[in-house]
Design a protein around this motif. Structure first.
Motif, PDB file in Angstrom:
ATOM      1  N   SER A 199       9.415   6.101   0.334  1.00 38.28           N
ATOM      2  CA  SER A 199       9.331   5.839  -1.165  1.00 38.28           C
ATOM      3  C   SER A 199       9.062   7.085  -1.871  1.00 38.28           C
ATOM      4  CB  SER A 199       8.258   4.795  -1.444  1.00 38.28           C
ATOM      5  OG  SER A 199       7.114   4.982  -0.926  1.00 38.28           O
ATOM      6  N   THR A 200       9.192   7.301  -3.036  1.00 34.19           N
ATOM      7  CA  THR A 200       9.084   8.375  -4.000  1.00 34.19           C
ATOM      8  C   THR A 200       8.121   8.137  -5.107  1.00 34.19           C
ATOM      9  OG1 THR A 200      11.268   9.220  -3.159  1.00 34.19           O
ATOM     10  CG2 THR A 200      10.281  10.499  -4.918  1.00 34.19           C
ATOM     11  N   GLY A 201       7.181   9.083  -5.308  1.00 39.68           N
ATOM     12  CA  GLY A 201       6.229   8.782  -6.488  1.00 39.68           C
ATOM     13  C   GLY A 201       7.112   9.323  -7.960  1.00 39.68           C
ATOM     14  N   GLY A 202       6.653   8.616  -8.571  1.00 41.94           N
ATOM     15  CA  GLY A 202       7.524   8.772 -10.007  1.00 41.94           C
ATOM     16  C   GLY A 202       7.279   9.928 -10.749  1.00 41.94           C
ATOM     17  N   PHE A 203       5.846  10.431 -10.474  1.00 43.88           N
ATOM     18  CA  PHE A 203       5.288  11.579 -11.245  1.00 43.88           C
ATOM     19  C   PHE A 203       5.650  12.830 -10.627  1.00 43.88           C
ATOM     20  CE2 PHE A 203       1.685  13.844 -12.920  1.00 43.88           C
ATOM     21  CZ  PHE A 203       2.024  14.006 -14.014  1.00 43.88           C
ATOM     22  N   LEU A 204       5.107  12.976  -9.195  1.00 42.83           N
ATOM     23  CA  LEU A 204       5.364  14.064  -8.685  1.00 42.83           C
ATOM     24  C   LEU A 204       6.878  14.236  -8.076  1.00 42.83           C
ATOM     25  CD1 LEU A 204       1.897  14.817  -6.834  1.00 42.83           C
ATOM     26  CD2 LEU A 204       2.907  15.605  -9.164  1.00 42.83           C
ATOM     27  N   LEU A 205       7.447  13.320  -7.802  1.00 50.82           N
ATOM     28  CA  LEU A 205       8.674  13.039  -7.105  1.00 50.82           C
ATOM     29  C   LEU A 205       8.674  13.508  -5.579  1.00 50.82           C
ATOM     30  CD1 LEU A 205      11.182  14.520  -9.996  1.00 50.82           C
ATOM     31  CD2 LEU A 205      10.633  11.976  -9.332  1.00 50.82           C
ATOM     32  N   ASN A 206       7.307  13.288  -4.977  1.00 51.44           N
ATOM     33  CA  ASN A 206       7.287  13.572  -3.586  1.00 51.44           C
ATOM     34  C   ASN A 206       7.594  12.321  -2.903  1.00 51.44           C
ATOM     35  OD1 ASN A 206       6.508  16.261  -3.861  1.00 51.44           O
ATOM     36  ND2 ASN A 206       4.356  16.021  -3.727  1.00 51.44           N
ATOM     37  N   GLY A 207       8.033  12.532  -1.749  1.00 52.90           N
ATOM     38  CA  GLY A 207       8.125  11.621  -0.608  1.00 52.90           C
ATOM     39  C   GLY A 207       6.631  10.823  -0.503  1.00 52.90           C
ATOM     40  N   ASN A 208       6.500   9.596  -0.380  1.00 55.75           N
ATOM     41  CA  ASN A 208       5.378   8.908  -0.022  1.00 55.75           C
ATOM     42  C   ASN A 208       5.791   7.642   0.867  1.00 55.75           C
ATOM     43  OD1 ASN A 208       5.970   7.132  -2.012  1.00 55.75           O
ATOM     44  ND2 ASN A 208       4.358   7.965  -3.312  1.00 55.75           N
ATOM     45  N   SER A 209       4.773   6.852   1.298  1.00 56.91           N
ATOM     46  CA  SER A 209       5.187   5.751   2.320  1.00 56.91           C
ATOM     47  C   SER A 209       4.724   4.417   1.747  1.00 56.91           C
ATOM     48  CB  SER A 209       4.612   5.925   3.880  1.00 56.91           C
ATOM     49  OG  SER A 209       5.424   6.912   4.181  1.00 56.91           O
ATOM     50  N   ALA A 220       0.699  -1.177  -0.110  1.00 58.44           N
ATOM     51  CA  ALA A 220      -0.110   0.076   0.078  1.00 58.44           C
ATOM     52  C   ALA A 220       1.029   1.245  -0.034  1.00 58.44           C
ATOM     53  CB  ALA A 220      -0.880   0.101   1.148  1.00 58.44           C
ATOM     54  N   ILE A 221       0.716   2.175  -0.923  1.00 57.44           N
ATOM     55  CA  ILE A 221       1.432   3.236  -1.019  1.00 57.44           C
ATOM     56  C   ILE A 221       0.644   4.561  -0.512  1.00 57.44           C
ATOM     57  CG2 ILE A 221       2.530   4.865  -2.739  1.00 57.44           C
ATOM     58  CD1 ILE A 221       2.577   2.426  -4.594  1.00 57.44           C
ATOM     59  N   VAL A 222       1.168   5.165   0.424  1.00 56.32           N
ATOM     60  CA  VAL A 222       0.123   6.228   0.939  1.00 56.32           C
ATOM     61  C   VAL A 222       0.915   7.304   1.209  1.00 56.32           C
ATOM     62  CG1 VAL A 222      -1.205   4.437   2.299  1.00 56.32           C
ATOM     63  CG2 VAL A 222       0.586   5.711   3.409  1.00 56.32           C
ATOM     64  N   ASP A 267      -3.459  21.059 -10.966  1.00 56.23           N
ATOM     65  CA  ASP A 267      -3.944  20.455  -9.933  1.00 56.23           C
ATOM     66  C   ASP A 267      -3.789  19.084 -10.452  1.00 56.23           C
ATOM     67  OD1 ASP A 267      -4.729  22.582  -8.413  1.00 56.23           O
ATOM     68  OD2 ASP A 267      -6.726  22.787  -9.143  1.00 56.23           O
ATOM     69  N   VAL A 268      -3.337  18.328  -9.358  1.00 57.14           N
ATOM     70  CA  VAL A 268      -3.279  16.843  -9.216  1.00 57.14           C
ATOM     71  C   VAL A 268      -3.958  16.309  -8.303  1.00 57.14           C
ATOM     72  CG1 VAL A 268      -1.760  14.769  -9.613  1.00 57.14           C
ATOM     73  CG2 VAL A 268      -1.116  17.016 -10.859  1.00 57.14           C
ATOM     74  N   SER A 269      -4.983  15.175  -8.638  1.00 56.73           N
ATOM     75  CA  SER A 269      -5.717  14.473  -7.436  1.00 56.73           C
ATOM     76  C   SER A 269      -4.618  13.414  -7.065  1.00 56.73           C
ATOM     77  CB  SER A 269      -6.714  14.094  -7.734  1.00 56.73           C
ATOM     78  OG  SER A 269      -7.471  13.116  -7.075  1.00 56.73           O
ATOM     79  N   VAL A 270      -4.233  13.482  -5.669  1.00 53.98           N
ATOM     80  CA  VAL A 270      -3.391  12.403  -5.184  1.00 53.98           C
ATOM     81  C   VAL A 270      -3.966  11.602  -4.135  1.00 53.98           C
ATOM     82  CG1 VAL A 270      -1.036  11.882  -4.265  1.00 53.98           C
ATOM     83  CG2 VAL A 270      -1.569  13.945  -5.732  1.00 53.98           C
ATOM     84  N   GLY A 271      -4.058  10.144  -4.241  1.00 49.03           N
ATOM     85  CA  GLY A 271      -4.416   9.137  -3.167  1.00 49.03           C
ATOM     86  C   GLY A 271      -5.875   9.191  -3.213  1.00 49.03           C
ATOM     87  N   GLY A 272      -6.423   8.723  -2.158  1.00 49.70           N
ATOM     88  CA  GLY A 272      -6.184   8.165  -0.888  1.00 49.70           C
ATOM     89  C   GLY A 272      -4.935   6.992  -1.124  1.00 49.70           C
ATOM     90  N   ALA A 273      -5.048   5.839  -1.365  1.00 49.92           N
ATOM     91  CA  ALA A 273      -3.949   5.050  -1.248  1.00 49.92           C
ATOM     92  C   ALA A 273      -4.101   4.208  -2.490  1.00 49.92           C
ATOM     93  CB  ALA A 273      -4.042   3.776  -0.017  1.00 49.92           C
ATOM     94  N   THR A 274      -2.740   3.764  -2.964  1.00 54.98           N
ATOM     95  CA  THR A 274      -2.557   2.799  -3.890  1.00 54.98           C
ATOM     96  C   THR A 274      -2.395   1.321  -3.488  1.00 54.98           C
ATOM     97  OG1 THR A 274      -1.882   4.607  -5.563  1.00 54.98           O
ATOM     98  CG2 THR A 274      -1.332   2.426  -6.251  1.00 54.98           C
ATOM     99  N   VAL A 275      -3.223   0.517  -3.654  1.00 56.78           N
ATOM    100  CA  VAL A 275      -3.028  -0.840  -3.092  1.00 56.78           C
ATOM    101  C   VAL A 275      -2.921  -2.011  -4.034  1.00 56.78           C
ATOM    102  CG1 VAL A 275      -3.884  -2.426  -1.456  1.00 56.78           C
ATOM    103  CG2 VAL A 275      -4.123  -0.037  -1.069  1.00 56.78           C
ATOM    104  N   PHE A 276      -1.972  -2.975  -3.939  1.00 58.72           N
ATOM    105  CA  PHE A 276      -1.787  -4.087  -4.674  1.00 58.72           C
ATOM    106  C   PHE A 276      -1.886  -5.276  -3.418  1.00 58.72           C
ATOM    107  CE2 PHE A 276       0.765  -0.739  -6.426  1.00 58.72           C
ATOM    108  CZ  PHE A 276       0.814  -0.859  -7.708  1.00 58.72           C
ATOM    109  N   ILE A 277      -2.657  -6.275  -3.908  1.00 58.34           N
ATOM    110  CA  ILE A 277      -2.701  -7.393  -3.286  1.00 58.34           C
ATOM    111  C   ILE A 277      -2.203  -8.742  -4.199  1.00 58.34           C
ATOM    112  CG2 ILE A 277      -4.310  -8.939  -2.027  1.00 58.34           C
ATOM    113  CD1 ILE A 277      -6.023  -6.526  -1.822  1.00 58.34           C
TER     114      ILE A 277
END
Ligand code: 2BA
Length: 110
Positions: free
Chosen positions: A32-42, A6-8, A91-101
């Motif tokens: 971690s770092t998002g490849g598009f915005l290059l912001n830190g995420n977890s 889960a990327i949050v 404006d870019v909409s980010v999140g809630g979470a990106t989840v892989f199972i």
């Protein structure tokens, strides 16, 4: 067994962390770092038995907010001759979470 990835957003990470651990989930959190915005995420790794996956997703969802981020778009070249530049916000909409199972083929813990 499943592996939840889960990327949050960093601002939500603490709440996702405590929400999961409070209910006995074992987690690993990496920066971690998002490849598009290059912001830190977890990014959370959660190894979990199949019957506890849905509850883990509920917890992640409950603590992961959607945000609109205003970003300066790449500077655009306005004229080839004088090389003048202008920046445009977007404006870019980010999140809630990106989840892989993922299905876990084998789990070992020594
Ligand atoms: P970023 O890659 O920094 O993306 C941040 C937000 O930018 C995304 O939010 C999405 O709204 C937008 N975006 C991303 N790539 C785009 C593109 N090529 N064109 C236009 N807009 C784009 P989210 O979708 O909520 O993603 C949040 C973060 O989750 C991402 O940060 C990335 O770190 C991760 N992520 C999202 N989808 C992923 C995927 N399929 N695989 C791996 N990581 C993913």
């Amino acid at each position: 067994m499943k592996l939840i990835i889960a990327i949050v957003n960093n601002d939500d990470a603490h709440f996702v962390n405590t929400g999961l651990t409070a209910e006995g989930y074992q987690i690993t959190k990496i920066s971690s770092t998002g490849g598009f915005l290059l912001n830190g995420n977890s990014t959370f790794f959660v190894g979990v038995e199949d019957d506890r996956v849905d509850r883990a997703i509920e917890i992640i969802k409950a603590h992961s907010k959607k945000r609109v981020k205003n970003i300066p778009a790449a500077a655009m070249q306005m004229g080839a001759s004088n090389g003048s530049m202008a920046s445009v916000n977007a404006d870019v909409s980010v999140g809630g979470a990106t989840v892989f199972i993922l299905d876990v083929e084998k789990f070992m813990h020594f």
